[in-house]
Design a protein around this motif. Structure first.
Motif, short mmCIF file in Angstrom:
data_model
loop_
_atom_site.label_atom_id
_atom_site.label_comp_id
_atom_site.label_asym_id
_atom_site.label_seq_id
_atom_site.Cartn_x
_atom_site.Cartn_y
_atom_site.Cartn_z
N ALA A 72 0.66 -1.12 0.04
CA ALA A 72 0.13 0.03 0.00
C ALA A 72 1.12 1.41 0.01
O ALA A 72 0.48 2.34 -0.87
CB ALA A 72 -0.82 0.00 1.18
N LEU A 73 1.92 1.23 0.69
CA LEU A 73 2.92 2.42 0.76
C LEU A 73 3.47 2.53 -0.52
O LEU A 73 3.41 3.72 -1.09
CB LEU A 73 3.93 2.15 1.71
CG LEU A 73 4.85 3.12 2.26
CD1 LEU A 73 5.20 3.19 3.56
CD2 LEU A 73 6.17 3.38 1.34
N ILE A 74 4.14 1.55 -1.41
CA ILE A 74 4.16 1.56 -2.75
C ILE A 74 3.49 2.03 -3.56
O ILE A 74 3.78 3.10 -4.32
CB ILE A 74 4.88 0.08 -3.27
CG1 ILE A 74 6.16 -0.31 -2.36
CG2 ILE A 74 5.08 0.28 -4.67
CD1 ILE A 74 6.51 -1.79 -2.36
N LEU A 75 2.15 1.54 -3.62
CA LEU A 75 1.08 2.19 -4.33
C LEU A 75 0.68 3.69 -4.16
O LEU A 75 0.16 4.24 -5.11
CB LEU A 75 0.16 1.26 -4.46
CG LEU A 75 0.16 -0.17 -5.21
CD1 LEU A 75 -0.97 -1.16 -4.72
CD2 LEU A 75 0.53 0.07 -6.43
N ASN A 76 0.47 3.99 -2.91
CA ASN A 76 0.12 5.11 -2.55
C ASN A 76 1.11 6.37 -2.04
O ASN A 76 0.69 7.46 -2.02
CB ASN A 76 -0.97 4.95 -1.21
CG ASN A 76 -2.21 3.96 -1.54
OD1 ASN A 76 -2.57 4.07 -2.86
ND2 ASN A 76 -2.51 3.14 -0.86
N GLY A 77 2.24 6.02 -1.87
CA GLY A 77 3.22 7.05 -1.68
C GLY A 77 3.06 7.41 -0.27
O GLY A 77 2.20 6.92 0.42
N VAL A 78 3.66 8.38 0.18
CA VAL A 78 3.81 8.97 1.57
C VAL A 78 3.47 10.36 1.49
O VAL A 78 4.37 11.37 0.97
CB VAL A 78 4.97 8.63 2.36
CG1 VAL A 78 4.93 9.28 3.63
CG2 VAL A 78 5.42 7.04 2.27
N ALA A 79 2.35 10.90 2.01
CA ALA A 79 1.96 12.40 1.85
C ALA A 79 3.10 13.24 2.56
O ALA A 79 3.74 12.46 3.77
CB ALA A 79 0.73 12.39 2.52
N THR A 81 6.35 14.01 1.67
CA THR A 81 7.36 13.40 1.51
C THR A 81 7.74 13.50 -0.14
O THR A 81 6.60 13.58 -0.87
CB THR A 81 7.74 11.99 1.85
OG1 THR A 81 7.14 11.03 1.24
CG2 THR A 81 7.42 11.97 3.36
N ALA A 82 8.93 12.93 -0.48
CA ALA A 82 9.03 12.83 -1.81
C ALA A 82 8.67 11.70 -2.58
O ALA A 82 9.00 11.27 -3.66
CB ALA A 82 10.69 13.10 -2.11
N MET A 83 8.13 10.81 -1.76
CA MET A 83 7.87 9.33 -1.92
C MET A 83 6.63 9.32 -2.67
O MET A 83 5.49 9.58 -2.35
CB MET A 83 7.67 8.39 -0.78
CG MET A 83 7.15 6.95 -1.31
SD MET A 83 8.17 5.97 -2.23
CE MET A 83 7.22 4.68 -2.41
N PRO A 84 6.70 9.08 -4.20
CA PRO A 84 5.30 9.08 -5.12
C PRO A 84 4.83 7.93 -4.89
O PRO A 84 5.15 6.95 -4.46
CB PRO A 84 6.04 9.38 -6.15
CG PRO A 84 7.17 8.74 -6.36
CD PRO A 84 7.68 8.86 -4.98
N GLY A 85 3.51 7.82 -5.25
CA GLY A 85 2.43 6.76 -5.32
C GLY A 85 2.50 6.21 -6.70
O GLY A 85 2.97 6.78 -7.74
N TRP A 86 2.86 4.60 -6.76
CA TRP A 86 3.07 3.91 -8.04
C TRP A 86 1.80 3.33 -8.63
O TRP A 86 2.09 2.66 -9.38
CB TRP A 86 4.36 3.01 -7.84
CG TRP A 86 5.44 3.74 -7.61
CD1 TRP A 86 6.08 4.32 -6.49
CD2 TRP A 86 6.70 4.01 -8.46
NE1 TRP A 86 7.38 5.02 -6.53
CE2 TRP A 86 7.77 4.66 -7.91
CE3 TRP A 86 6.66 3.68 -10.00
CZ2 TRP A 86 8.86 4.95 -8.44
CZ3 TRP A 86 7.72 4.28 -10.56
CH2 TRP A 86 8.97 4.77 -9.95
N ALA A 87 0.75 3.68 -8.04
CA ALA A 87 -0.58 2.98 -8.50
C ALA A 87 -0.79 3.24 -9.94
O ALA A 87 -1.34 2.26 -10.62
CB ALA A 87 -1.69 3.56 -7.54
N GLY A 88 -0.39 4.30 -10.56
CA GLY A 88 -0.59 4.47 -11.87
C GLY A 88 0.37 3.63 -12.95
O GLY A 88 -0.16 3.33 -14.01
N LEU A 89 1.20 3.12 -12.29
CA LEU A 89 2.32 2.31 -13.00
C LEU A 89 2.17 0.83 -12.59
O LEU A 89 2.74 -0.14 -13.23
CB LEU A 89 3.72 2.99 -13.07
CG LEU A 89 3.55 4.14 -13.37
CD1 LEU A 89 5.22 4.84 -13.21
CD2 LEU A 89 3.68 4.06 -14.97
N LEU A 90 2.05 0.50 -11.49
CA LEU A 90 1.99 -1.06 -10.88
C LEU A 90 0.73 -1.43 -10.51
O LEU A 90 -0.05 -0.63 -9.87
CB LEU A 90 2.89 -0.96 -9.59
CG LEU A 90 4.39 -0.64 -9.96
CD1 LEU A 90 5.21 -0.35 -8.46
CD2 LEU A 90 5.13 -1.49 -10.65
#
Length: 110
Positions: A72-79, A81-90
Motif C-alpha cells: 500500500a505504501l508503494i502504491l499510494n506513496g507517503v504524503a 514526502t518525496a515518495m510518490p505513489g506508483w499506483a498508476g504504473l504498478l
C-alpha cells in the motif's frame, strides 16, 4: 476424441489461466520489477538501497511493515514526502511482489 486426451487438453489450456489466477508473475515481469526497484526507486533510495534522498531500505526496516502495508505504501506513496505513489504504473500484485522482494530477497540488511 478419447476422454484422457480431452482431459490432457483441458489441463494444458487451463494452466496459463491458473497461473494468472494465483497471482503469479512471469519471470520476465519479475526481472522488470527488480530493475525498476534498483533503478527507479534507487534514484532516491540509492542504487543499492542504502539511502539517498529517501531513506535506506534494509530488510529490518521493510519487515516492520506487513507485506500488504508495504505494498500500500508503494502504491499510494507517503504524503508530505518525496515518495510518490506508483499506483498508476504498478498493479496491486506487482506492489506485493516488490514488498515481498524487499522483505525477503533484499541484499541490504543492517
Amino acid at each position: 476424441m478419447p476422454f484422457p486426451t480431452r482431459l490432457v487438453l483441458l489441463v494444458i489450456c487451463w494452466l496459463p489461466i491458473a497461473a494468472l489466477a494465483d497471482g503469479s508473475l512471469s519471470a520476465e515481469r519479475e526481472q522488470e520489477l527488480e530493475t525498476l526497484l534498483y533503478q527507479d526507486c534507487g534514484s532516491c533510495h540509492g542504487m543499492t538501497l542504502r539511502g539517498g534522498l529517501g531513506p535506506a531500505l534494509p530488510k529490518s526496516r521493510m519487515n516492520a511493515y506487513s507485506r500488504e502495508g508495504l505494498a500500500a505504501l508503494i502504491l499510494n506513496g507517503v504524503a508530505g514526502t518525496a515518495m510518490p505513489g506508483w499506483a498508476g504504473l504498478l498493479s496491486q500484485q506487482e506492489a506485493r511482489w516488490l514488498a515481498d522482494h524487499l522483505q525477503n530477497d533484499n541484499p541490504l540488511d543492517e
